[in-house]
Design a protein around this motif. Structure first.
Motif, PDB file in Angstrom:
ATOM      1  N   UNK A   1     -14.108  -0.572  10.183  1.00 53.91           N
ATOM      2  CA  UNK A   1     -15.559  -0.642  10.008  1.00 53.91           C
ATOM      3  C   UNK A   1     -15.974   0.398   8.974  1.00 53.91           C
ATOM      4  N   UNK A   2     -16.758  -0.016   7.978  1.00 56.95           N
ATOM      5  CA  UNK A   2     -17.233   0.869   6.922  1.00 56.95           C
ATOM      6  C   UNK A   2     -18.754   0.977   7.053  1.00 56.95           C
ATOM      7  N   UNK A   3     -19.247   2.185   7.281  1.00 57.54           N
ATOM      8  CA  UNK A   3     -20.682   2.368   7.463  1.00 57.54           C
ATOM      9  C   UNK A   3     -21.419   2.256   6.132  1.00 57.54           C
ATOM     10  N   UNK A   4     -22.647   1.801   6.221  1.00 56.89           N
ATOM     11  CA  UNK A   4     -23.470   1.609   5.033  1.00 56.89           C
ATOM     12  C   UNK A   4     -23.611   2.909   4.240  1.00 56.89           C
ATOM     13  N   UNK A   5     -23.459   2.818   2.929  1.00 62.91           N
ATOM     14  CA  UNK A   5     -23.649   3.966   2.055  1.00 62.91           C
ATOM     15  C   UNK A   5     -22.491   4.931   1.988  1.00 62.91           C
ATOM     16  N   UNK A   6     -21.362   4.600   2.620  1.00 66.66           N
ATOM     17  CA  UNK A   6     -20.236   5.531   2.667  1.00 66.66           C
ATOM     18  C   UNK A   6     -19.041   5.012   1.867  1.00 66.66           C
ATOM     19  N   UNK A   7     -18.152   5.952   1.553  1.00 66.87           N
ATOM     20  CA  UNK A   7     -16.833   5.639   1.013  1.00 66.87           C
ATOM     21  C   UNK A   7     -15.796   6.204   1.960  1.00 66.87           C
ATOM     22  N   UNK A   8     -14.804   5.421   2.303  1.00 71.90           N
ATOM     23  CA  UNK A   8     -13.756   5.872   3.220  1.00 71.90           C
ATOM     24  C   UNK A   8     -12.380   5.709   2.566  1.00 71.90           C
ATOM     25  N   UNK A   9     -11.598   6.795   2.567  1.00 63.90           N
ATOM     26  CA  UNK A   9     -10.179   6.671   2.244  1.00 63.90           C
ATOM     27  C   UNK A   9      -9.480   6.310   3.551  1.00 63.90           C
ATOM     28  N   UNK A  10      -9.147   5.033   3.709  1.00 66.81           N
ATOM     29  CA  UNK A  10      -8.654   4.573   5.001  1.00 66.81           C
ATOM     30  C   UNK A  10      -7.142   4.757   5.097  1.00 66.81           C
ATOM     31  N   UNK A  11      -6.687   4.906   6.296  1.00 69.97           N
ATOM     32  CA  UNK A  11      -5.249   5.004   6.556  1.00 69.97           C
ATOM     33  C   UNK A  11      -4.703   3.581   6.633  1.00 69.97           C
ATOM     34  N   UNK A  12      -4.303   3.081   5.487  1.00 74.51           N
ATOM     35  CA  UNK A  12      -3.900   1.681   5.399  1.00 74.51           C
ATOM     36  C   UNK A  12      -2.600   1.443   6.153  1.00 74.51           C
ATOM     37  N   UNK A  13      -2.419   0.234   6.682  1.00 73.03           N
ATOM     38  CA  UNK A  13      -1.172  -0.079   7.392  1.00 73.03           C
ATOM     39  C   UNK A  13       0.020  -0.099   6.438  1.00 73.03           C
ATOM     40  N   UNK A  14       1.196   0.129   7.004  1.00 69.26           N
ATOM     41  CA  UNK A  14       2.460   0.082   6.264  1.00 69.26           C
ATOM     42  C   UNK A  14       3.375  -0.896   6.990  1.00 69.26           C
ATOM     43  N   UNK A  15       4.092  -1.744   6.274  1.00 64.33           N
ATOM     44  CA  UNK A  15       4.987  -2.691   6.956  1.00 64.33           C
ATOM     45  C   UNK A  15       5.997  -1.972   7.843  1.00 64.33           C
ATOM     46  N   UNK A  16       6.246  -2.517   9.012  1.00 63.68           N
ATOM     47  CA  UNK A  16       7.271  -1.953   9.888  1.00 63.68           C
ATOM     48  C   UNK A  16       8.640  -2.151   9.251  1.00 63.68           C
ATOM     49  N   UNK A  17       9.436  -1.083   9.229  1.00 59.93           N
ATOM     50  CA  UNK A  17      10.765  -1.164   8.637  1.00 59.93           C
ATOM     51  C   UNK A  17      10.737  -1.394   7.136  1.00 59.93           C
ATOM     52  N   UNK A  18       9.737  -0.815   6.459  1.00 62.83           N
ATOM     53  CA  UNK A  18       9.538  -1.061   5.032  1.00 62.83           C
ATOM     54  C   UNK A  18      10.756  -0.675   4.199  1.00 62.83           C
ATOM     55  N   UNK A  19      11.112  -1.584   3.289  1.00 68.18           N
ATOM     56  CA  UNK A  19      12.081  -1.300   2.234  1.00 68.18           C
ATOM     57  C   UNK A  19      11.491  -1.822   0.928  1.00 68.18           C
ATOM     58  N   UNK A  20      11.428  -0.961  -0.067  1.00 67.10           N
ATOM     59  CA  UNK A  20      10.818  -1.339  -1.329  1.00 67.10           C
ATOM     60  C   UNK A  20       9.328  -1.072  -1.331  1.00 67.10           C
ATOM     61  N   UNK A  21       8.591  -1.795  -2.158  1.00 62.50           N
ATOM     62  CA  UNK A  21       7.138  -1.664  -2.222  1.00 62.50           C
ATOM     63  C   UNK A  21       6.484  -2.853  -1.517  1.00 62.50           C
ATOM     64  N   UNK A  22       5.162  -2.795  -1.354  1.00 63.20           N
ATOM     65  CA  UNK A  22       4.469  -3.850  -0.621  1.00 63.20           C
ATOM     66  C   UNK A  22       3.067  -4.059  -1.180  1.00 63.20           C
ATOM     67  N   UNK A  23       2.432  -5.134  -0.749  1.00 63.67           N
ATOM     68  CA  UNK A  23       1.070  -5.468  -1.163  1.00 63.67           C
ATOM     69  C   UNK A  23       0.089  -5.104  -0.055  1.00 63.67           C
TER      70      UNK A  23
END
Length: 525
Positions: A450-472
């Motif tokens: 949820x992003x509140x009105x008028x704000x900017x958030x650096x969110x803790x984005x999800x990461x693939x489980x067992x990541x190898x390489x890069x991702x989208x």
């Protein structure tokens, strides 16, 4: 063929004409999307992307990445292929082309066949038809690597199940020299007009406008430059020919004798269409790509200025004759605030204006929101951002961005060094963020924010489980908004904070097709 079917195909054809490379097909008459009196939202079935030539440095290391999200309702078959542009033109170190003409670049087939270099380039052209990147399945990105100055510009198309949301990115690391640092740019669709505030013809900068033509016929392009006192006199900026399926890098300083720190570049295509991006390289502070600004508007959002930015320089331009006093606000984590001393900024009509905003974000995530009174005067804008101190600074650019209306994707993310910044300047919003499978393995993950009105958030984005390489990372607007987003990639080399920022415009992967029972005369206006 009955009248209803003809009307629907006419509507789809009109949409294809408006969107350039994008196309849709008529829905199955029995499909659930077909509703009386309402438009059906369908995945596009064909689209195209263009990637500029990554670098002229022999030290460059480039990664190309291609990805298509899984889209409900998309065709079960399809392809997504990026190939090297058939004719590659390379500027010499002095900015002239291989055939010795300033601002225009000759291709290998113009060389004498007996010339050793011509033979080498011809051999490269023979390989131009082979895919550099080809997707195997939606939801999993693929990558390819190229080293040095030979990495090519790419031209590609996607259809069927890969077309909706197809995204490509190139990320280049240059270890030393002019423009050293991390340079990233999202590949874009061809168009007929572009604005680039924030370019330069100053001696300390080496700025190229890269033009890529995806079609089988030549494109003719005019390049206009605007400085602090108005339009700059150019020598060879009119009628530049971009050959079929070729890439042309044009050094801006060869177009005019005037040396100016802040310049707005306007690219107008007389015939055909091209992809365009500015590569801005600095002798002292590295460099990055400057993507095109959003279309001129009385309200602009520049999302995701890094929280540790040590200097922010805003460049703005209004195409008309009217002056404008822009209201400046910063969307911070706590809400919209007005920067002290920079409450309003005066921009004269037809003249490029630049303003130093200092360490604007002061350790917090932030996005700039610019507003003209009553939205009556259209403006384009971009910021140049510095990180680091002294001789260990690196630069990047953030143009005014389009909102994420439905969905957008950022590529080449890693478990560390990736920051996803999201702002909702006008109203509360809910977004869904999906981390794809990794290029070499990993399970997709999804989170809702949820992003509140008028704000900017650096969110803790999800990461693939067992990541190898890069991702989208795919951002979808679920409710509220509008939402704007950007992604920062960062790493440290030799104490220098390398970084690059890419705004996430909507991928335009879905299109509204009027119901077959509707009168489509509105599309013929």
């Amino acid at each position: 063929m009955n009248r209803t079917t003809l009307s629907l195909i006419a509507g789809a054809t009109a949409l294809a004409a408006v969107t350039g490379f994008a196309a849709v097909s008529a829905p199955d008459p029995g499909s659930a999307e077909q509703r009386t009196g309402a438009a059906a939202t369908l995945p596009v079935e064909r689209t195209g992307l263009l990637c500029p030539r990554p670098s002229t440095s022999d030290l460059a290391e480039t990664t190309y990445t291609s990805f298509a999200p899984v889209t409900e309702g998309a065709d079960g078959k399809g392809t997504a292929v990026l190939r090297a542009a058939a004719q590659q033109s390379a500027p010499d170190d002095d900015g002239t082309s291989e055939d010795g003409k300033d601002g225009e670049n000759g291709s290998a087939d113009e060389k004498d066949e007996g010339d050793e270099k011509g033979e080498k380039d011809a051999a490269k052209d023979d390989k131009a038809g082979k895919p550099v990147l080809q997707l195997q399945e939606p939801g999993k990105p693929v990558t390819a690597e190229a080293d040095g100055a030979d990495a090519p510009a790419l031209v590609g198309t996607a259809d069927g199940r890969f077309a909706s949301g197809w995204t490509a990115q190139q990320t280049t690391e240059v270890a030393a020299g002019t423009g050293r640092g991390l340079q990233g740019v999202a590949c874009s669709a061809a168009d007929t007009q572009f604005w680039f505030p924030g370019a330069s013809t100053d001696d300390s900068r080496t700025d190229y406008i890269h033009l890529t033509n995806p079609d089988d016929s030549a494109a003719v392009v005019d390049i206009e430059l605007y400085g602090k006192d108005g339009e700059l006199e150019t020598t060879v900026g009119e009628g530049i020919t971009v050959k079929p399926r070729s890439a042309e890098p044009v050094l801006l300083s060869t177009l005019t004798a005037e040396k100016q720190t802040d310049v707005t570049v306007h690219v107008v295509v007389r015939s055909g269409r091209v992809g365009a991006a500015v590569q801005a390289l600095d002798d002292e502070t590295g460099g990055d790509w400057l993507p095109a600004s959003a279309d001129p508007s009385g309200r602009l959002v520049l999302p995701g200025i890094p929280k540790d930015a040590t200097a922010v320089r805003l460049v703005a331009f209004t195409p008309g004759d009217a002056d404008v006093d822009l209201k400046v606000r910063l969307a911070s984590p706590s809400g919209l605030i007005t920067p002290a001393g920079n409450e309003t900024l005066h921009v004269k009509g037809g003249m490029t204006a630049a303003f130093d905003l200092g360490d604007l974000t002061r350790g917090e995530a932030g996005s700039l929101v610019l507003t003209a009174p009553d939205g009556s005067v259209p403006v384009v804008a971009a910021v140049r951002v510095l990180r680091g101190e002294g001789g260990k600074q690196e630069s990047a650019f953030i143009p005014a961005a389009r909102p994420v209306e439905t969905r957008a994707t950022a590529l080449d993310n890693t478990a560390e060094g990736t920051t996803l910044s999201v702002t909702a300047p006008e109203g509360d919003a809910e977004i869904k963020v999906t981390a794809s499978a990794g290029t070499k393995g990993g399970t997709p993950q999804t989170k809702t924010y949820s992003i509140k009105s008028g704000t900017t958030q650096d969110i803790e984005a999800p990461v693939p489980a067992g990541l190898k390489g890069s991702y989208a990372l795919t951002v979808e607007t679920r409710a509220g908004g509008p939402v704007y987003a950007s992604r920062t990639l960062a790493l440290t080399e030799g104490g220098v904070p390398f970084f690059t920022v890419q705004p996430l415009p909507d991928d335009r992967g879905m299109v509204a097709v009027p119901d077959a029972s509707e009168n489509l005369s509105v599309l013929q206006r």
